[in-house]
Design a protein around this motif. Structure first.
Motif, PDB file in Angstrom:
ATOM      1  N   GLY A  35       5.112   2.447   4.462  1.00  0.00           N
ATOM      2  CA  GLY A  35       6.392   3.102   5.072  1.00  0.00           C
ATOM      3  C   GLY A  35       5.905   3.681   6.437  1.00  0.00           C
ATOM      4  N   GLY A  57       0.659  -1.263   0.016  1.00  0.00           N
ATOM      5  CA  GLY A  57      -0.167   0.059  -0.103  1.00  0.00           C
ATOM      6  C   GLY A  57       0.917   1.278  -0.113  1.00  0.00           C
ATOM      7  N   ALA A 113      10.852  11.820   6.004  1.00  0.00           N
ATOM      8  CA  ALA A 113      11.440  11.497   4.449  1.00  0.00           C
ATOM      9  C   ALA A 113      10.247  11.103   3.703  1.00  0.00           C
ATOM     10  CB  ALA A 113      12.679  10.544   4.750  1.00  0.00           C
ATOM     11  N   GLN A 114       9.458  10.192   4.394  1.00  0.00           N
ATOM     12  CA  GLN A 114       8.326   9.582   3.512  1.00  0.00           C
ATOM     13  C   GLN A 114       7.193  10.683   3.121  1.00  0.00           C
ATOM     14  OE1 GLN A 114       7.138   6.264   2.898  1.00  0.00           O
ATOM     15  NE2 GLN A 114       8.957   5.033   3.864  1.00  0.00           N
ATOM     16  N   SER A 132       6.239  15.095  -2.881  1.00  0.00           N
ATOM     17  CA  SER A 132       6.661  15.453  -4.421  1.00  0.00           C
ATOM     18  C   SER A 132       5.918  14.743  -5.326  1.00  0.00           C
ATOM     19  CB  SER A 132       8.143  15.105  -4.249  1.00  0.00           C
ATOM     20  OG  SER A 132       8.514  13.915  -4.237  1.00  0.00           O
ATOM     21  N   ALA A 133       5.472  13.484  -4.776  1.00  0.00           N
ATOM     22  CA  ALA A 133       4.645  12.700  -5.747  1.00  0.00           C
ATOM     23  C   ALA A 133       3.405  13.364  -6.374  1.00  0.00           C
ATOM     24  CB  ALA A 133       4.296  11.234  -5.214  1.00  0.00           C
ATOM     25  N   GLN A 150       3.180  16.338  -6.702  1.00  0.00           N
ATOM     26  CA  GLN A 150       3.499  17.601  -7.431  1.00  0.00           C
ATOM     27  C   GLN A 150       3.668  17.069  -8.930  1.00  0.00           C
ATOM     28  OE1 GLN A 150       3.379  20.714  -6.669  1.00  0.00           O
ATOM     29  NE2 GLN A 150       2.646  20.058  -4.613  1.00  0.00           N
ATOM     30  N   ILE A 151       3.644  15.761  -9.180  1.00  0.00           N
ATOM     31  CA  ILE A 151       3.981  15.230 -10.699  1.00  0.00           C
ATOM     32  C   ILE A 151       2.819  15.713 -11.567  1.00  0.00           C
ATOM     33  CG2 ILE A 151       4.055  13.034 -12.079  1.00  0.00           C
ATOM     34  CD1 ILE A 151       5.133  11.829  -9.900  1.00  0.00           C
ATOM     35  N   GLY A 152       3.048  16.458 -12.737  1.00  0.00           N
ATOM     36  CA  GLY A 152       2.209  16.974 -13.722  1.00  0.00           C
ATOM     37  C   GLY A 152       1.461  18.192 -13.275  1.00  0.00           C
ATOM     38  N   ARG A 153       2.020  18.941 -12.152  1.00  0.00           N
ATOM     39  CA  ARG A 153       1.664  20.362 -11.818  1.00  0.00           C
ATOM     40  C   ARG A 153       2.403  21.306 -12.651  1.00  0.00           C
ATOM     41  NH1 ARG A 153      -0.592  20.719  -6.403  1.00  0.00           N
ATOM     42  NH2 ARG A 153      -2.060  19.066  -6.540  1.00  0.00           N
ATOM     43  N   SER A 208       7.893  13.828   2.871  1.00  0.00           N
ATOM     44  CA  SER A 208       8.261  14.660   1.680  1.00  0.00           C
ATOM     45  C   SER A 208       8.308  14.026   0.420  1.00  0.00           C
ATOM     46  CB  SER A 208       9.792  15.277   1.952  1.00  0.00           C
ATOM     47  OG  SER A 208      10.654  14.166   1.691  1.00  0.00           O
ATOM     48  N   MET A 209       8.472  12.472   0.462  1.00  0.00           N
ATOM     49  CA  MET A 209       8.445  11.887  -0.931  1.00  0.00           C
ATOM     50  C   MET A 209       6.819  11.892  -1.405  1.00  0.00           C
ATOM     51  SD  MET A 209      10.768   8.446  -0.387  1.00  0.00           S
ATOM     52  CE  MET A 209      10.048   7.647  -1.646  1.00  0.00           C
TER      53      MET A 209
END
Lengths: 143, 135
Positions: free
Chosen positions: A6, A2, A130-131, A137-138, A140-143, A133-134
């Protein structure tokens, strides 16, 4: 696996370390306890951890896979090492020779364990960050 | 733009997606190592992807002329979780080195952000072409 596996793993680490801290606090608080419910002096408690695994059927390959699920506390055991003998004839729990059985808690060891537990807790917190922020950032893909 | 160019770009895009998968799995595995830092007898795990990626790019893969046809599924290398049973730093048999795990976590997060910005820039390039340069 899922999306938030993490985060769940790290939070299992947080609760395990918190249990360890509770156990250490109990040891420190009872460092001079000569009586418990069983009549024996207090014995040092140790939290035992075990890796938490799960077997899951993969829908693509059709085979069983081992999934990581973090850590779990399995039990809290007594440290059965010998008790400290202190000469104190005036103590009501002293035996015929005047010795009192004191708990097998070493304050210095407990403080060192407490610091190690605190650091491990902080490490889990930074793994969660850390998870996070990952994930952001995921998003933000395509923005 | 020829058909070949489109499929070439698609391969790069698929590679980015697969790398994101690997990076996400690696984050989970590092979290698991950190969570088990005080578990007696725990051996650290790690993710292999980049080294198998190199092998699989050198190998001949199954050719497809239709995207619906089946491939061998491992054209970009397999993401697998392995156990490092080599050394032990502590008396309880646990071999997790917190410093290297934290460094790997930081590196992995940066890698993930690099990949997401790559994917983003590819999408925005396509959007630019579709809209003919306008918005």
């Amino acid at each position: 696996m899922g999306a938030f596996t993490g985060l769940n793993i790290s939070s299992s680490g947080l609760s395990a370390e918190r249990l360890r801290m509770d156990t250490i606090s109990s040891n420190i608080a009872n460092a001079d306890t000569t009586r418990t419910e069983t009549g024996e002096p207090y014995r040092r408690k140790i939290a035992v951890f075990q890796e938490n695994l799960d077997r899951e059927l993969n829908s693509v390959t059709g085979q069983y896979e081992t999934k990581l699920k973090g850590v779990k506390a399995v039990q809290i055991v007594n440290d059965n090492s010998s008790l400290r003998q202190v000469y104190d004839p005036s103590n009501p729990d002293a035996n015929a020779e005047g010795y009192v059985s004191m708990p097998n808690v070493n304050i210095l060891n407990e403080m060192a364990d407490l610091i190690s537990s605190t650091r491990a807790y902080e490490a889990n917190v930074s793994a969660i960050n850390a998870q996070k922020s990952m994930f952001s950032s995921a998003l933000q893909i395509g923005r | 733009m020829t058909v070949n160019n489109i499929s070439g770009q698609q391969i790069t895009y698929d590679l980015i997606k697969k790398s994101l998968d690997a990076s996400s799995t690696r984050a989970d595995v590092i979290s698991n190592n950190i969570a088990n830092i005080n578990t007696a007898g725990y051996k650290r795990r790690y993710v292999t992807f980049e080294d198998t990626l190199k092998q699989s790019l050198d190998n001949i893969t199954m050719k497809k002329d239709n995207s619906l046809h089946m491939d061998d599924g491992n054209s970009f290398g397999a993401i697998s979780v392995k156990e490092d049973s080599s050394s032990s730093m502590k008396v309880d048999g646990n071999n997790v080195d917190i410093d290297s795990e934290m460094a790997n976590q930081a590196q992995n997060t940066l890698m993930y952000q690099a990949l997401t910005s790559q994917a983003s820039s590819r999408i925005s390039m396509r959007r630019y072409v579709i809209t003919g340069g306008g918005n």
